[in-house]
Design a protein around this motif. Structure first.
Motif, PDB file in Angstrom:
ATOM      1  N   GLU A  34       0.828  -1.198   0.000  1.00 44.06           N
ATOM      2  CA  GLU A  34       0.000   0.000   0.000  1.00 44.06           C
ATOM      3  C   GLU A  34       0.864   1.250   0.000  1.00 44.06           C
ATOM      4  O   GLU A  34       0.946   1.939  -0.992  1.00 44.06           O
ATOM      5  CB  GLU A  34      -0.959   0.002   1.190  1.00 44.06           C
ATOM      6  CG  GLU A  34      -2.090  -0.989   1.012  1.00 44.06           C
ATOM      7  CD  GLU A  34      -3.110  -0.902   2.122  1.00 44.06           C
ATOM      8  OE1 GLU A  34      -3.291   0.187   2.705  1.00 44.06           O
ATOM      9  OE2 GLU A  34      -3.718  -1.937   2.418  1.00 44.06           O
ATOM     10  N   CYS A  35       1.539   1.542   1.099  1.00 41.90           N
ATOM     11  CA  CYS A  35       2.195   2.832   1.262  1.00 41.90           C
ATOM     12  C   CYS A  35       3.516   2.975   0.503  1.00 41.90           C
ATOM     13  O   CYS A  35       3.878   4.065   0.102  1.00 41.90           O
ATOM     14  CB  CYS A  35       2.450   3.096   2.743  1.00 41.90           C
ATOM     15  SG  CYS A  35       3.776   2.085   3.455  1.00 41.90           S
ATOM     16  N   TYR A  39       5.797   1.982   6.415  1.00 44.56           N
ATOM     17  CA  TYR A  39       5.074   2.157   7.671  1.00 44.56           C
ATOM     18  C   TYR A  39       3.784   1.362   7.787  1.00 44.56           C
ATOM     19  O   TYR A  39       3.315   1.130   8.876  1.00 44.56           O
ATOM     20  CB  TYR A  39       4.807   3.636   7.966  1.00 44.56           C
ATOM     21  CG  TYR A  39       3.948   4.375   6.976  1.00 44.56           C
ATOM     22  CD1 TYR A  39       4.523   5.152   5.998  1.00 44.56           C
ATOM     23  CD2 TYR A  39       2.559   4.297   7.032  1.00 44.56           C
ATOM     24  CE1 TYR A  39       3.744   5.840   5.087  1.00 44.56           C
ATOM     25  CE2 TYR A  39       1.781   4.983   6.124  1.00 44.56           C
ATOM     26  CZ  TYR A  39       2.372   5.760   5.154  1.00 44.56           C
ATOM     27  OH  TYR A  39       1.606   6.438   4.263  1.00 44.56           O
ATOM     28  N   CYS A  40       3.172   0.920   6.706  1.00 48.66           N
ATOM     29  CA  CYS A  40       1.880   0.224   6.842  1.00 48.66           C
ATOM     30  C   CYS A  40       2.055  -1.272   7.149  1.00 48.66           C
ATOM     31  O   CYS A  40       1.205  -1.870   7.784  1.00 48.66           O
ATOM     32  CB  CYS A  40       1.009   0.423   5.608  1.00 48.66           C
ATOM     33  SG  CYS A  40       1.496  -0.542   4.162  1.00 48.66           S
ATOM     34  N   ILE A  61       9.017   1.636   9.696  1.00 54.62           N
ATOM     35  CA  ILE A  61       8.343   2.077  10.911  1.00 54.62           C
ATOM     36  C   ILE A  61       7.444   0.969  11.436  1.00 54.62           C
ATOM     37  O   ILE A  61       7.193   0.873  12.628  1.00 54.62           O
ATOM     38  CB  ILE A  61       7.538   3.367  10.640  1.00 54.62           C
ATOM     39  CG1 ILE A  61       8.504   4.468  10.229  1.00 54.62           C
ATOM     40  CG2 ILE A  61       6.740   3.795  11.855  1.00 54.62           C
ATOM     41  CD1 ILE A  61       7.830   5.733   9.739  1.00 54.62           C
ATOM     42  N   ALA A  62       6.955   0.099  10.563  1.00 51.03           N
ATOM     43  CA  ALA A  62       6.079  -1.012  10.957  1.00 51.03           C
ATOM     44  C   ALA A  62       6.827  -1.957  11.896  1.00 51.03           C
ATOM     45  O   ALA A  62       8.041  -2.138  11.785  1.00 51.03           O
ATOM     46  CB  ALA A  62       5.610  -1.771   9.724  1.00 51.03           C
ATOM     47  N   MET A  63       6.093  -2.533  12.824  1.00 55.73           N
ATOM     48  CA  MET A  63       6.671  -3.506  13.757  1.00 55.73           C
ATOM     49  C   MET A  63       6.974  -4.799  13.012  1.00 55.73           C
ATOM     50  O   MET A  63       6.104  -5.329  12.325  1.00 55.73           O
ATOM     51  CB  MET A  63       5.696  -3.783  14.908  1.00 55.73           C
ATOM     52  CG  MET A  63       5.361  -2.549  15.733  1.00 55.73           C
ATOM     53  SD  MET A  63       6.760  -1.951  16.686  1.00 55.73           S
ATOM     54  CE  MET A  63       6.921  -3.236  17.885  1.00 55.73           C
ATOM     55  N   LEU A  64       8.197  -5.292  13.142  1.00 55.98           N
ATOM     56  CA  LEU A  64       8.628  -6.503  12.445  1.00 55.98           C
ATOM     57  C   LEU A  64       9.231  -7.494  13.425  1.00 55.98           C
ATOM     58  O   LEU A  64       9.896  -7.098  14.386  1.00 55.98           O
ATOM     59  CB  LEU A  64       9.687  -6.164  11.394  1.00 55.98           C
ATOM     60  CG  LEU A  64       9.276  -5.243  10.257  1.00 55.98           C
ATOM     61  CD1 LEU A  64      10.498  -4.834   9.452  1.00 55.98           C
ATOM     62  CD2 LEU A  64       8.255  -5.921   9.379  1.00 55.98           C
ATOM     63  N   CYS A  72       8.827  -3.395   0.311  1.00 51.69           N
ATOM     64  CA  CYS A  72       8.706  -2.104  -0.379  1.00 51.69           C
ATOM     65  C   CYS A  72       9.965  -1.268  -0.277  1.00 51.69           C
ATOM     66  O   CYS A  72      10.232  -0.434  -1.138  1.00 51.69           O
ATOM     67  CB  CYS A  72       7.515  -1.314   0.149  1.00 51.69           C
ATOM     68  SG  CYS A  72       7.707  -0.662   1.823  1.00 51.69           S
ATOM     69  N   CYS A  73      10.751  -1.476   0.749  1.00 54.10           N
ATOM     70  CA  CYS A  73      11.929  -0.639   0.939  1.00 54.10           C
ATOM     71  C   CYS A  73      13.180  -1.458   1.252  1.00 54.10           C
ATOM     72  O   CYS A  73      14.138  -0.941   1.791  1.00 54.10           O
ATOM     73  CB  CYS A  73      11.668   0.414   2.009  1.00 54.10           C
ATOM     74  SG  CYS A  73      11.055  -0.217   3.572  1.00 54.10           S
ATOM     75  N   CYS A  74      13.174  -2.736   0.900  1.00 54.17           N
ATOM     76  CA  CYS A  74      14.291  -3.627   1.187  1.00 54.17           C
ATOM     77  C   CYS A  74      15.045  -3.973  -0.092  1.00 54.17           C
ATOM     78  O   CYS A  74      14.441  -4.223  -1.129  1.00 54.17           O
ATOM     79  CB  CYS A  74      13.768  -4.896   1.843  1.00 54.17           C
ATOM     80  SG  CYS A  74      15.074  -5.983   2.427  1.00 54.17           S
TER      81      CYS A  74
END
Length: 135
Positions: A34-35, A39-40, A61-64, A72-74
């Motif tokens: 989505e984002c 963060y989502c 920012i999302a809890m992992l 999405c950002c890796c």
């Protein structure tokens, strides 16, 4: 830049391409997002195996959990095996010592749209028995 093994297929990740961008490029049907900002948490996947460190273009920012990533950002320079399965780690059995021998792989890195999930190939790759860069 390296090989990525998912529940749907294997593909070659290009330089400076996020895992999500590679999954969209190779027409993954089950990828969720989505984002695209970290963060989502919609694109969360579990790492089954990896040969190199993972880098983030943006700090998530999302809890992992320790074995989860946001595609999405890796990015990664090495090979990586990920699964959509967050609750069931049955995929780990793909990397057991008794895995089947893979068929001869003739795909070049340019042929990224393979419909094979490459489970046996992934097993040998992460065990150090396969070099995908070799002719």
């Amino acid at each position: 830049m390296g090989w990525v093994f998912t529940d749907e297929m294997r593909f070659y990740l290009h330089d400076n391409e996020t895992l999500l961008d590679g999954m969209i490029r190779t027409h993954h049907q089950d990828v969720r997002f989505e984002c695209r900002q970290g963060y989502c948490g919609s694109c969360r996947m579990r790492v089954v195996a990896k040969t190199d460190d993972l880098q983030y273009t943006k700090a998530p920012i999302a809890m992992l959990e320790a074995d989860e990533i946001l595609v999405c950002c890796c990015k990664t320079a090495g090979s990586l095996s990920v699964t959509y399965q967050l609750d069931n780690l049955a995929q780990l059995s793909l990397f057991a010592d008794n895995a089947a021998t893979p068929a001869k792989n003739t795909d070049s890195p340019a042929q990224t749209n393979s419909n094979l999930n490459g489970s046996a190939l992934a097993h040998d790759l992460f065990a150090g028995r396969v070099d995908l860069n070799k002719d």
